[in-house]
Design a protein around this motif. Structure first.
Motif, PDB file in Angstrom:
ATOM      1  N   UNK A 239     115.517 -72.597  89.135  1.00  0.00           N
ATOM      2  CA  UNK A 239     116.554 -71.613  89.416  1.00  0.00           C
ATOM      3  C   UNK A 239     116.767 -70.682  88.229  1.00  0.00           C
ATOM      4  N   UNK A 240     116.994 -69.431  88.532  1.00  0.00           N
ATOM      5  CA  UNK A 240     117.277 -68.439  87.500  1.00  0.00           C
ATOM      6  C   UNK A 240     118.675 -68.676  86.953  1.00  0.00           C
ATOM      7  N   UNK A 241     118.763 -68.902  85.628  1.00  0.00           N
ATOM      8  CA  UNK A 241     120.054 -69.142  84.994  1.00  0.00           C
ATOM      9  C   UNK A 241     120.593 -67.889  84.326  1.00  0.00           C
ATOM     10  N   UNK A 242     121.730 -68.046  83.678  1.00  0.00           N
ATOM     11  CA  UNK A 242     122.371 -66.930  82.996  1.00  0.00           C
ATOM     12  C   UNK A 242     122.078 -66.916  81.502  1.00  0.00           C
ATOM     13  N   UNK A 243     121.345 -67.922  81.024  1.00  0.00           N
ATOM     14  CA  UNK A 243     121.012 -68.010  79.602  1.00  0.00           C
ATOM     15  C   UNK A 243     120.189 -66.795  79.190  1.00  0.00           C
ATOM     16  N   UNK A 244     120.569 -66.139  78.101  1.00  0.00           N
ATOM     17  CA  UNK A 244     119.899 -64.901  77.683  1.00  0.00           C
ATOM     18  C   UNK A 244     119.675 -64.918  76.165  1.00  0.00           C
ATOM     19  N   UNK A 245     118.735 -65.723  75.689  1.00  0.00           N
ATOM     20  CA  UNK A 245     118.486 -65.822  74.248  1.00  0.00           C
ATOM     21  C   UNK A 245     117.704 -64.617  73.736  1.00  0.00           C
ATOM     22  N   UNK A 246     117.623 -64.496  72.428  1.00  0.00           N
ATOM     23  CA  UNK A 246     116.787 -63.451  71.838  1.00  0.00           C
ATOM     24  C   UNK A 246     115.314 -63.826  72.032  1.00  0.00           C
ATOM     25  N   UNK A 247     114.500 -62.821  72.328  1.00  0.00           N
ATOM     26  CA  UNK A 247     113.087 -63.047  72.661  1.00  0.00           C
ATOM     27  C   UNK A 247     112.205 -62.156  71.794  1.00  0.00           C
ATOM     28  N   UNK A 248     111.132 -62.729  71.265  1.00  0.00           N
ATOM     29  CA  UNK A 248     110.107 -61.952  70.571  1.00  0.00           C
ATOM     30  C   UNK A 248     108.810 -62.035  71.374  1.00  0.00           C
ATOM     31  N   UNK A 249     108.348 -60.903  71.869  1.00  0.00           N
ATOM     32  CA  UNK A 249     107.089 -60.848  72.611  1.00  0.00           C
ATOM     33  C   UNK A 249     105.962 -60.520  71.636  1.00  0.00           C
ATOM     34  N   UNK A 250     104.908 -61.306  71.679  1.00  0.00           N
ATOM     35  CA  UNK A 250     103.780 -61.144  70.755  1.00  0.00           C
ATOM     36  C   UNK A 250     102.504 -60.890  71.552  1.00  0.00           C
ATOM     37  N   UNK A 251     101.794 -59.825  71.190  1.00  0.00           N
ATOM     38  CA  UNK A 251     100.517 -59.491  71.823  1.00  0.00           C
ATOM     39  C   UNK A 251      99.463 -59.422  70.726  1.00  0.00           C
ATOM     40  N   UNK A 252      98.544 -60.356  70.717  1.00  0.00           N
ATOM     41  CA  UNK A 252      97.439 -60.343  69.751  1.00  0.00           C
ATOM     42  C   UNK A 252      96.182 -59.868  70.468  1.00  0.00           C
ATOM     43  N   UNK A 253      95.499 -58.871  69.903  1.00  0.00           N
ATOM     44  CA  UNK A 253      94.357 -58.326  70.635  1.00  0.00           C
ATOM     45  C   UNK A 253      93.292 -57.760  69.705  1.00  0.00           C
ATOM     46  N   UNK A 254      92.109 -57.633  70.277  1.00  0.00           N
ATOM     47  CA  UNK A 254      90.986 -56.971  69.602  1.00  0.00           C
ATOM     48  C   UNK A 254      90.250 -56.117  70.634  1.00  0.00           C
ATOM     49  N   UNK A 255      90.044 -54.848  70.286  1.00  0.00           N
ATOM     50  CA  UNK A 255      89.291 -53.921  71.138  1.00  0.00           C
ATOM     51  C   UNK A 255      89.824 -53.877  72.580  1.00  0.00           C
ATOM     52  N   UNK A 256      91.097 -53.522  72.701  1.00  0.00           N
ATOM     53  CA  UNK A 256      91.733 -53.407  74.012  1.00  0.00           C
ATOM     54  C   UNK A 256      92.341 -52.016  74.186  1.00  0.00           C
ATOM     55  N   UNK A 257      91.562 -50.987  73.853  1.00  0.00           N
ATOM     56  CA  UNK A 257      92.084 -49.622  73.908  1.00  0.00           C
ATOM     57  C   UNK A 257      92.470 -49.180  75.315  1.00  0.00           C
ATOM     58  N   UNK A 258      91.843 -49.774  76.324  1.00  0.00           N
ATOM     59  CA  UNK A 258      92.104 -49.345  77.694  1.00  0.00           C
ATOM     60  C   UNK A 258      93.394 -49.914  78.282  1.00  0.00           C
ATOM     61  N   UNK A 259      93.900 -51.011  77.705  1.00  0.00           N
ATOM     62  CA  UNK A 259      95.026 -51.690  78.353  1.00  0.00           C
ATOM     63  C   UNK A 259      96.244 -51.912  77.472  1.00  0.00           C
ATOM     64  N   UNK A 260      96.112 -51.841  76.148  1.00  0.00           N
ATOM     65  CA  UNK A 260      97.208 -52.249  75.275  1.00  0.00           C
ATOM     66  C   UNK A 260      98.450 -51.382  75.464  1.00  0.00           C
ATOM     67  N   UNK A 261      98.276 -50.082  75.681  1.00  0.00           N
ATOM     68  CA  UNK A 261      99.443 -49.219  75.871  1.00  0.00           C
ATOM     69  C   UNK A 261     100.235 -49.631  77.109  1.00  0.00           C
ATOM     70  N   UNK A 262      99.545 -49.875  78.216  1.00  0.00           N
ATOM     71  CA  UNK A 262     100.213 -50.268  79.451  1.00  0.00           C
ATOM     72  C   UNK A 262     100.898 -51.623  79.295  1.00  0.00           C
ATOM     73  N   UNK A 263     100.261 -52.546  78.570  1.00  0.00           N
ATOM     74  CA  UNK A 263     100.857 -53.868  78.347  1.00  0.00           C
ATOM     75  C   UNK A 263     102.185 -53.743  77.614  1.00  0.00           C
ATOM     76  N   UNK A 264     102.201 -52.945  76.536  1.00  0.00           N
ATOM     77  CA  UNK A 264     103.431 -52.741  75.772  1.00  0.00           C
ATOM     78  C   UNK A 264     104.480 -52.027  76.629  1.00  0.00           C
ATOM     79  N   UNK A 265     104.046 -51.027  77.369  1.00  0.00           N
ATOM     80  CA  UNK A 265     104.965 -50.251  78.201  1.00  0.00           C
ATOM     81  C   UNK A 265     105.644 -51.136  79.242  1.00  0.00           C
ATOM     82  N   UNK A 266     104.894 -52.068  79.839  1.00  0.00           N
ATOM     83  CA  UNK A 266     105.464 -52.978  80.837  1.00  0.00           C
ATOM     84  C   UNK A 266     106.489 -53.914  80.215  1.00  0.00           C
ATOM     85  N   UNK A 267     106.250 -54.323  78.972  1.00  0.00           N
ATOM     86  CA  UNK A 267     107.218 -55.196  78.292  1.00  0.00           C
ATOM     87  C   UNK A 267     108.560 -54.488  78.125  1.00  0.00           C
ATOM     88  N   UNK A 268     108.508 -53.244  77.667  1.00  0.00           N
ATOM     89  CA  UNK A 268     109.745 -52.499  77.449  1.00  0.00           C
ATOM     90  C   UNK A 268     110.407 -52.104  78.769  1.00  0.00           C
TER      91      UNK A 268
END
Length: 314
Positions: free
Chosen positions: A31-60
């Protein structure tokens, strides 16, 4: 037609597979709760020029409070335009933090660098070619209200499933791995692998073993693959790990047979290594979870002997 060992093996494997499917039928998303902790999203990548911008954009674009979300991208020695795409993403999202390795160190080092620079209570690891649905972070983070939960695995769908036969087959494989295997394991809070596509960990728990995990060795060789399964193992040893089928991301899978086979070889090697590690502590878990785990690791290891006995020796 009568091969006692092969026949018994076939019956046991069939019962095991059916039991997983039956258990998955009883799975319900937490079940979806009301807890809302601080979150750090981490994306580690190599040679992902085609997708990294969209990945970051979706996070925000996720519906999570901006003041509670930190996003870190790690450029692991890319030789293409990945760095430029990261800089472009930062122009759209000024809070984005970029860590750049001058040379390739491996995904594990990128994940560790993100953890050490994180300020959030929860570490959210996302692959550089995975795109989150809008409510994914909120769903994942809410489950950490329970202090016994150390990690949460999200659900991954194949975004390029209709490209060719290889990607279509992987769509079926992903559905089985998540909605059947992980769903069955989640009934006992013992998910054995949080996929790198979308996984969340309690940062305080991760920091307890981060150095050991970063320097992991197997048979005298540094472990350079299976990073997500290895991290899950470290959490699962002491805490609960669950799966949320409604925390969804779309991910890009290999489209060529060669790339697919290379990926699968890495995954199978890490599965063997981490399964051997998990043998030492899974018996502490609930009896059904332990029973299913040991059967699930034993069958593939015994399979070559069964095949040899049934087909080659006669």
């Amino acid at each position: 037609w009568y091969q006692p060992i092969a026949n018994l093996y076939g019956i046991m494997v069939s019962v095991y597979i059916i039991s997983r499917i039956v258990l998955a039928v009883f799975y319900r998303p937490p079940k979806l709760g009301k807890h809302c902790p601080t979150v750090t999203a981490v994306i580690a990548c190599k040679n992902e020029e085609d997708s990294i911008f969209k990945t970051v954009d979706c996070l925000y674009a996720c519906d999570y409070p901006s003041e509670k979300l930190q996003v870190i991208v790690v450029n692991d020695g890319s030789t293409d335009r990945t760095q430029e795409e990261m800089e472009r993403a930062r122009r759209h999202h000024p809070d984005l933090q970029i860590i750049t390795f001058e040379e390739n160190l491996g995904k594990r080092h990128g994940m560790a660098a993100g953890a050490r620079n994180a300020t959030g209570d929860i570490l959210l690891y996302v692959d550089s070619d995975s795109f989150l649905h809008r409510d994914a972070i909120r769903r994942m983070a809410s489950h950490f209200e329970n202090p016994d939960i150390g990690a949460v695995c999200g659900h991954a769908r194949v975004s390029n499933a209709r490209r060719n036969l290889i990607t279509k087959m992987q769509e079926v494989r992903y559905y089985t791995a998540f909605r059947i295997v992980k769903a069955a394991e989640s009934l006992f809070a013992a998910v054995t692998c949080c996929s790198g596509c979308l996984a969340a960990y309690r940062r305080s728990y991760v920091m307890e073993f981060l150095d050991q995990w970063l320097g992991q060795r197997f048979l005298g060789t540094a472990a350079t693959f299976g990073d997500d399964r290895s991290m899950t193992n470290n959490i699962l040893r002491r805490y609960k790990v669950i799966y949320d089928s409604e925390a969804v991301c779309e991910t890009i899978v290999p489209e060529s047979l060669r790339t697919f086979l290379r990926q699968q070889i890495r995954w199978k090697k890490s599965w063997i290594r981490e399964s051997l590690r998990a043998w030492r502590f899974m018996w502490h878990k609930s009896p059904p979870a332990a029973f299913l785990f040991y059967l699930g690791t034993l069958f593939p290891l015994v399979a070559p002997l069964v095949v040899s006995n049934a087909l080659l020796l006669p």
